[in-house]
Design a protein around this motif. Structure first.
Motif, mmCIF file in Angstrom:
data_model
loop_
_atom_site.group_PDB
_atom_site.id
_atom_site.type_symbol
_atom_site.label_atom_id
_atom_site.label_comp_id
_atom_site.label_asym_id
_atom_site.label_seq_id
_atom_site.Cartn_x
_atom_site.Cartn_y
_atom_site.Cartn_z
ATOM 1 N N ASP A 62 0.801 -1.223 0.000
ATOM 2 C CA ASP A 62 0.000 0.000 0.000
ATOM 3 C C ASP A 62 0.839 1.280 0.000
ATOM 4 O O ASP A 62 0.297 2.372 0.107
ATOM 5 N N TRP A 63 2.155 1.150 -0.118
ATOM 6 C CA TRP A 63 3.038 2.332 -0.147
ATOM 7 C C TRP A 63 3.342 2.742 -1.576
ATOM 8 O O TRP A 63 3.901 1.955 -2.351
ATOM 9 N N PHE A 64 3.020 3.980 -1.901
ATOM 10 C CA PHE A 64 3.377 4.572 -3.182
ATOM 11 C C PHE A 64 3.928 5.959 -2.909
ATOM 12 O O PHE A 64 3.567 6.587 -1.915
ATOM 13 N N GLY A 65 4.802 6.441 -3.766
ATOM 14 C CA GLY A 65 5.389 7.754 -3.563
ATOM 15 C C GLY A 65 5.746 8.420 -4.868
ATOM 16 O O GLY A 65 5.442 7.927 -5.959
ATOM 17 N N LEU A 66 6.427 9.540 -4.750
ATOM 18 C CA LEU A 66 6.868 10.294 -5.917
ATOM 19 C C LEU A 66 8.088 9.634 -6.547
ATOM 20 O O LEU A 66 8.824 8.894 -5.888
ATOM 21 N N VAL A 67 8.329 9.939 -7.792
ATOM 22 C CA VAL A 67 9.572 9.540 -8.442
ATOM 23 C C VAL A 67 10.695 10.331 -7.778
ATOM 24 O O VAL A 67 10.624 11.563 -7.694
ATOM 25 N N THR A 68 11.700 9.633 -7.278
ATOM 26 C CA THR A 68 12.831 10.284 -6.629
ATOM 27 C C THR A 68 14.124 9.592 -7.031
ATOM 28 O O THR A 68 14.112 8.461 -7.522
ATOM 29 N N GLY A 69 15.231 10.281 -6.804
ATOM 30 C CA GLY A 69 16.530 9.683 -7.076
ATOM 31 C C GLY A 69 17.647 10.595 -6.613
ATOM 32 O O GLY A 69 17.431 11.785 -6.359
ATOM 33 N N GLU A 84 15.801 10.988 -13.843
ATOM 34 C CA GLU A 84 15.164 9.990 -12.976
ATOM 35 C C GLU A 84 13.777 9.600 -13.493
ATOM 36 O O GLU A 84 13.422 8.425 -13.484
ATOM 37 N N ILE A 85 13.000 10.574 -13.948
ATOM 38 C CA ILE A 85 11.674 10.279 -14.492
ATOM 39 C C ILE A 85 11.798 9.369 -15.701
ATOM 40 O O ILE A 85 11.075 8.380 -15.834
ATOM 41 N N LYS A 86 12.721 9.689 -16.589
ATOM 42 C CA LYS A 86 12.923 8.877 -17.794
ATOM 43 C C LYS A 86 13.382 7.467 -17.425
ATOM 44 O O LYS A 86 12.857 6.471 -17.951
ATOM 45 N N GLU A 87 14.366 7.363 -16.516
ATOM 46 C CA GLU A 87 14.901 6.056 -16.132
ATOM 47 C C GLU A 87 13.847 5.179 -15.449
ATOM 48 O O GLU A 87 13.754 3.995 -15.719
ATOM 49 N N GLU A 88 13.073 5.777 -14.552
ATOM 50 C CA GLU A 88 12.160 4.981 -13.740
ATOM 51 C C GLU A 88 10.816 4.709 -14.403
ATOM 52 O O GLU A 88 10.203 3.683 -14.142
ATOM 53 N N THR A 89 10.343 5.641 -15.257
ATOM 54 C CA THR A 89 9.010 5.480 -15.840
ATOM 55 C C THR A 89 8.994 5.433 -17.369
ATOM 56 O O THR A 89 7.958 5.132 -17.952
ATOM 57 N N GLY A 90 10.106 5.795 -18.005
ATOM 58 C CA GLY A 90 10.146 5.858 -19.461
ATOM 59 C C GLY A 90 9.487 7.104 -20.025
ATOM 60 O O GLY A 90 9.429 7.274 -21.249
ATOM 61 N N GLU A 126 11.947 -2.120 -13.955
ATOM 62 C CA GLU A 126 11.569 -3.235 -13.084
ATOM 63 C C GLU A 126 12.674 -3.663 -12.127
ATOM 64 O O GLU A 126 12.422 -4.434 -11.208
ATOM 65 N N GLU A 127 13.889 -3.155 -12.310
ATOM 66 C CA GLU A 127 14.944 -3.443 -11.342
ATOM 67 C C GLU A 127 14.734 -2.626 -10.072
ATOM 68 O O GLU A 127 15.082 -3.065 -8.979
ATOM 69 N N GLU A 128 14.185 -1.411 -10.221
ATOM 70 C CA GLU A 128 13.984 -0.508 -9.083
ATOM 71 C C GLU A 128 12.552 -0.473 -8.570
ATOM 72 O O GLU A 128 12.326 -0.299 -7.375
ATOM 73 N N LEU A 129 11.591 -0.596 -9.483
ATOM 74 C CA LEU A 129 10.191 -0.392 -9.127
ATOM 75 C C LEU A 129 9.376 -1.657 -9.320
ATOM 76 O O LEU A 129 9.645 -2.452 -10.218
ATOM 77 N N GLN A 130 8.353 -1.816 -8.462
ATOM 78 C CA GLN A 130 7.498 -2.989 -8.611
ATOM 79 C C GLN A 130 6.101 -2.640 -9.106
ATOM 80 O O GLN A 130 5.375 -3.518 -9.565
#
Length: 164
Positions: A62-69, A84-90, A126-130
């Motif tokens: 149930d934990w979600f947050g902002l894109v950070t790095g 970071e936005i590009k790397e984590e979300t494309g 998918e290495e960092e985010l689920q």
């Protein structure tokens, strides 16, 4: 940290710079300053008045947050947040504004938070985010620590601008 990285002796509590810090027990002069790490974060506005929230690997369901790095060496915060936005979300994003600096004491971080608008198809790292979820802005709620105060400020600013 228990041992001096310069000479290997035990660190002990002492005073340096007017505050209690860990100091080398030998005469090498090492001080463990424990300065906060610079981090960037983004409130990512997406299509249909939604915000993208992400879930790091290992976080509770149930934990979600902002894109950070973390800010990398030689990198400006504005560049870092877009990377970071590009790397984590494309997603490709553009900065609308910098919201402010937020202290995350629990993790010893200073977070530079931005409001951005993004476009494209979400493709998670998918290495960092689920997981990720899209939250309608009108349903977005701040949380009490980390980037939560930035969400609060974003919502207050948005409400103020809608009234004008």
């Amino acid at each position: 940290m228990n041992y001096c990285p310069q000479c290997g002796n035990v660190l002990v509590v002492g005073v340096a710079g007017g505050r209690e810090r860990l100091l080398c027990s030998a005469a090498c002069g090492y001080v463990y300053w424990n300065n906060p790490l610079p981090v960037v974060g983004a409130i990512v506005e997406y299509e249909n008045d939604t915000v993208v929230l992400i879930q790091n690997r290992g976080w509770p369901a149930d934990w979600f947050g902002l894109v950070t790095g973390f800010l990398e060496a030689g990198e400006q915060p504005d560049q870092a947040v877009l990377r970071e936005i590009k790397e984590e979300t494309g997603l490709d994003a553009e900065i609308v504004e910098r919201l402010g600096l937020y202290t995350f004491y629990q993790r010893n971080e200073i977070i530079v938070v931005y409001h951005v608008r993004a476009r494209g198809e979400i493709q998670l790292d998918e290495e960092e985010l689920q997981a990720y979820k899209l939250v309608p802005i009108k349903e977005l709620k701040p949380w009490p620590f980390g980037t939560g105060p930035a969400v609060r400020d974003y919502l207050e600013l948005r409400l103020h601008r809608l009234k004008d």
